[in-house]
Design an enzyme around this catalytic site. Structure first.
Site, PDB file in Angstrom:
ATOM      1  CD  GLU A   1      16.526 122.455 112.603  1.00  0.00           C
ATOM      2  OE1 GLU A   1      16.517 123.379 113.429  1.00  0.00           O
ATOM      3  OE2 GLU A   1      16.810 121.290 112.904  1.00  0.00           O
ATOM      4  CD  GLU A   2      12.125 122.099 112.520  1.00  0.00           C
ATOM      5  OE1 GLU A   2      13.123 122.181 113.251  1.00  0.00           O
ATOM      6  OE2 GLU A   2      11.766 121.017 111.983  1.00  0.00           O
TER       7      GLU A   2
ATOM      8  CG  LEU B   1      12.039 124.729 119.839  1.00  0.00           C
ATOM      9  CD1 LEU B   1      13.052 123.922 120.601  1.00  0.00           C
ATOM     10  CD2 LEU B   1      11.851 126.082 120.501  1.00  0.00           C
ATOM     11  CG  ASP B   2      19.732 125.471 118.897  1.00  0.00           C
ATOM     12  OD1 ASP B   2      20.166 124.658 118.052  1.00  0.00           O
ATOM     13  OD2 ASP B   2      20.352 125.756 119.940  1.00  0.00           O
TER      14      ASP B   2
ATOM     15  CG  ASP C   1      17.417 125.995 114.888  1.00  0.00           C
ATOM     16  OD1 ASP C   1      18.444 125.528 115.410  1.00  0.00           O
ATOM     17  OD2 ASP C   1      16.291 125.483 115.029  1.00  0.00           O
TER      18      ASP C   1
ATOM     19  CG  ASP D   1      17.723 116.780 113.070  1.00  0.00           C
ATOM     20  OD1 ASP D   1      18.493 115.806 112.972  1.00  0.00           O
ATOM     21  OD2 ASP D   1      18.115 117.956 113.101  1.00  0.00           O
TER      22      ASP D   1
ATOM     23  CG  ASP E   1      11.514 121.055 116.484  1.00  0.00           C
ATOM     24  OD1 ASP E   1      11.706 119.821 116.542  1.00  0.00           O
ATOM     25  OD2 ASP E   1      12.310 121.901 116.942  1.00  0.00           O
TER      26      ASP E   1
ATOM     27  CD  GLU F   1      21.657 124.458 113.898  1.00  0.00           C
ATOM     28  OE1 GLU F   1      22.258 123.750 113.079  1.00  0.00           O
ATOM     29  OE2 GLU F   1      21.049 123.994 114.882  1.00  0.00           O
TER      30      GLU F   1
HETATM   31  P1  AHG Z   1      18.383 121.409 116.751  1.00  0.00           P
HETATM   32  O1  AHG Z   1      17.610 121.000 117.968  1.00  0.00           O
HETATM   33  O2  AHG Z   1      17.911 122.695 116.151  1.00  0.00           O
HETATM   34  O3  AHG Z   1      18.510 120.290 115.746  1.00  0.00           O
HETATM   35  O4  AHG Z   1      19.870 121.750 117.219  1.00  0.00           O
HETATM   36  C1  AHG Z   1      20.531 120.857 118.047  1.00  0.00           C
HETATM   37  C2  AHG Z   1      21.993 121.060 117.866  1.00  0.00           C
HETATM   38  C3  AHG Z   1      22.559 122.148 118.772  1.00  0.00           C
HETATM   39  O5  AHG Z   1      21.614 122.889 119.459  1.00  0.00           O
HETATM   40  C4  AHG Z   1      23.409 121.389 119.752  1.00  0.00           C
HETATM   41  O6  AHG Z   1      24.626 122.074 119.999  1.00  0.00           O
HETATM   42  C5  AHG Z   1      23.668 120.077 119.062  1.00  0.00           C
HETATM   43  O7  AHG Z   1      22.594 119.845 118.196  1.00  0.00           O
HETATM   44  C6  AHG Z   1      23.757 118.936 120.016  1.00  0.00           C
HETATM   45  O8  AHG Z   1      24.129 117.831 119.234  1.00  0.00           O
HETATM   46  P2  AHG Z   1      24.323 116.408 119.945  1.00  0.00           P
HETATM   47  O9  AHG Z   1      22.966 116.002 120.413  1.00  0.00           O
HETATM   48  O10 AHG Z   1      24.857 115.528 118.820  1.00  0.00           O
HETATM   49  O11 AHG Z   1      25.308 116.602 121.051  1.00  0.00           O
HETATM   50 MN    MN Z   2      19.570 123.944 116.134  1.00  0.00          MN
HETATM   51 MN    MN Z   3      15.991 123.279 115.476  1.00  0.00          MN
END
Ligand code: AHG
Ligand code: MN
Ligand code: MN
Length: 342
Positions: A89-90, A110-111, A108, A61, A67, A271
């Site tokens: 995660e980071e 920053l989710d 995690d 990501d 983050d 998560e």
């Molecule tokens: P993160 O920002 O920690 O990577 O998590 C994002 C996750 C979660 O928070 C969310 O339900 C999902 O990604 C959304 O995914 P899409 O953008 O594919 O919908």
């Molecule tokens: Mn997340």
């Molecule tokens: Mn995250």
């Protein structure tokens, strides 16, 4: 002083709980969350608030500056806690903090990063285990071994949903004195619900049991489920989970056919496991579609897992769709792809 726990732990030397490593660690995480909440509240006034930092995290990501800042704040808070190991995660690998300490924390930081620039709720997720003699075995284990878990939501309110294995509590950060105060002593998820949360743009990639279930929800009162449904998708796991804890519903992030999504998108260690713990402690269910999340063993730090959780009835129903698909697959191949006469 960051948090006043339901049992009166006020995170100060005088408190009878002060020598409780778990509550001290959750209090330190609350300190870090209070700082992250202040940064979120300033938004674009903060330098490069939601900018990409041009790096990818271990899961591929794009990393946002928030983050990294959140991870730094949490790492600092945990250096000041009775914590031996930290997985994030980071960060590619596990960080060793105080080797003598008795806890291991996965986060995690920053989710919901894709929502940082849009003023939509985001959060921090944490999972706490008793530490073992080495970093790896402290995390590569079954989710049922967690001793505490929860998540902060940075939204209209800043809240903390947390469990230490005896029910799920909700705390609200009082902006007057920056203290988290108990708001709901026992969160309880409604047993049934007609509200589902899924990223519908991925419909064509889903496995059959998921697309059949969602199609039947969309058929509403005229369909086999005989009732109209509603859909919500925030794109921040913590915000969708918080809504489901408050008013019921089902969240689905299945595995799908896109490259890299063979095990879905969400990570098991920091998560799915913590969310599953708070959901189960609130009377809900969390599976990978059919198998209990907390019964799965973490094999690699950033491993993904399909995630379905929320109200008992719809989560059980999704498992039934998976079971029916498995039964059909076992049927004679002739019937597998088509009926005899079509
Ligand atoms: P993160 O920002 O920690 O990577 O998590 C994002 C996750 C979660 O928070 C969310 O339900 C999902 O990604 C959304 O995914 P899409 O953008 O594919 O919908
Ligand atoms: Mn997340
Ligand atoms: Mn995250």
């Amino acid at each position: 002083m960051a948090i006043i726990f339901s049992n009166g732990f006020a995170d100060n030397i005088g408190s009878k709980w002060y020598n409780d490593p778990l509550r001290i660690t959750i209090a330190r995480l609350s300190d870090a969350a209070t700082e992250i909440s202040k940064i979120c509240a300033r938004g674009a006034l903060e330098e490069n608030f939601g900018d990409d930092v041009g790096e990818l995290n271990s899961d591929g990501d794009v990393q946002k500056s928030l983050d990294i800042r959140s991870d730094d704040l949490i790492t600092k808070a945990l250096f000041d806690s009775p914590v031996a190991f930290y997985a994030s995660e980071e960060q590619e690998d596990i960080l060793t903090l105080d080797i003598e300490a008795k806890l291991a924390v996965a986060c995690d930081p920053l989710d919901g990063s894709s929502n940082i620039n849009t003023n939509v709720s985001i959060g921090t997720i944490f999972s706490i285990y008793p530490s073992t003699e080495n970093p790896e075995t402290s995390f590569l284990r079954c989710g049922v071994e967690q001793i505490a878990a929860g998540f902060f939501v940075y939204g209209p309110q800043t809240t903390l949903v947390v469990t230490t294995g005896d029910g799920t509590e909700l705390y609200t950060l009082d902006p007057e004195d920056c203290v988290f105060k108990l708001s709901i002593a026992e969160m309880s998820i409604a047993k049934s619900s007609t509200e589902f949360a899924i990223n519908a743009s991925n419909h064509r990639h889903w496995p059959a049991p998921i697309s059949s279930f969602i199609d039947d929800c969309l058929r509403g009162g005229e369909g086999p489920l005989a009732c109209d449904h509603n859909m919500r998708w925030i794109g921040s796991l913590v915000a969708d989970a918080n809504r489901i804890l408050i008013r019921g519903g089902i969240f689905l992030y299945p595995d799908d056919e896109r490259h890299g999504y063979g095990e879905g998108r969400l990570r098991l260690l920091y998560e799915a496991n913590p969310v599953a713990f708070v959901v189960e402690q609130a009377g809900g269910i969390a599976t990978d579609g059919g198998i209990r999340i907390l019964g799965k063993t973490v094999r690699t730090l950033h491993q993904r897992v399909p995630l379905v959780f929320g109200s008992q009835e719809p989560v059980h129903l999704v498992a039934k769709y998976h079971h029916q698909k498995a039964v059909r697959n076992d049927a004679a191949p002739l019937f597998n792809k088509r009926g005899l006469f079509r």
